[in-house]
Scaffold this active site. Structure first.
Site, PDB file in Angstrom:
ATOM      1  N   GLY A   1       0.515  -5.156  -4.251  1.00  0.00           N
ATOM      2  CA  GLY A   1       0.057  -4.159  -5.167  1.00  0.00           C
ATOM      3  C   GLY A   1       0.864  -2.876  -5.133  1.00  0.00           C
ATOM      4  N   GLN A   2       2.158  -2.942  -4.897  1.00  0.00           N
ATOM      5  CA  GLN A   2       2.966  -1.733  -4.814  1.00  0.00           C
ATOM      6  C   GLN A   2       3.971  -1.574  -5.959  1.00  0.00           C
ATOM      7  OE1 GLN A   2       2.767   0.824  -2.397  1.00  0.00           O
ATOM      8  NE2 GLN A   2       0.820  -0.219  -2.172  1.00  0.00           N
ATOM      9  N   TYR A   5       3.605   1.797  -7.838  1.00  0.00           N
ATOM     10  CA  TYR A   5       3.991   2.906  -6.961  1.00  0.00           C
ATOM     11  C   TYR A   5       5.509   2.960  -6.797  1.00  0.00           C
ATOM     12  CZ  TYR A   5       4.470   5.755  -2.761  1.00  0.00           C
ATOM     13  OH  TYR A   5       4.848   6.708  -1.856  1.00  0.00           O
ATOM     14  N   PRO A  35       8.326  11.778   0.432  1.00  0.00           N
ATOM     15  CA  PRO A  35       7.771  11.672   1.782  1.00  0.00           C
ATOM     16  C   PRO A  35       7.139  10.312   2.044  1.00  0.00           C
ATOM     17  CG  PRO A  35       6.235  12.840   0.385  1.00  0.00           C
ATOM     18  CD  PRO A  35       7.454  12.533  -0.462  1.00  0.00           C
ATOM     19  N   GLY A  36       7.137   9.959   3.301  1.00  0.00           N
ATOM     20  CA  GLY A  36       6.319   8.838   3.735  1.00  0.00           C
ATOM     21  C   GLY A  36       4.914   9.382   3.954  1.00  0.00           C
TER      22      GLY A  36
END
Length: 95
Positions: A1-2, A5, A35-36
């Site tokens: 599901g990325q 994103y 950023p992580g």
């Protein structure tokens, strides 16, 4: 599901490059920070086992601190030669 994103993050990085090329002649620089996971209230709400599993996947073995993001933003603002690039502040998670 990325997929959504990942596609959005890639689009922002590409947009920054395009803006640098389009706006540079007006003296406008562009920059982006990718950023992580950052040590925030949201991260603190993670289930402990999920948080630990995520941290183990980060080569730096920790989450980013908010101050580190601020330092990256300061670098972008202060460096007049920086433009059209994304600073990946993710502890080395991207390969």
């Amino acid at each position: 599901g990325q997929t959504n994103y990942s596609a959005s993050k890639a689009a922002v990085s590409t947009m920054i490059v395009s803006w640098a090329k389009e706006l540079g002649r007006f003296g406008i620089r562009t920059g982006c920070i990718a950023p992580g996971l950052v040590e925030t209230a949201m991260a603190a709400q993670m289930r402990p086992e999920m948080r630990e599993m995520f941290i183990k996947s980060i080569p730096a073995q920790r989450l980013a601190e908010v101050e580190e993001l601020a330092h990256a933003a300061k670098f972008i603002f202060e460096n007049d030669y920086f433009t059209g690039r994304t600073l990946e502040l993710d502890g080395g998670t991207r390969v």
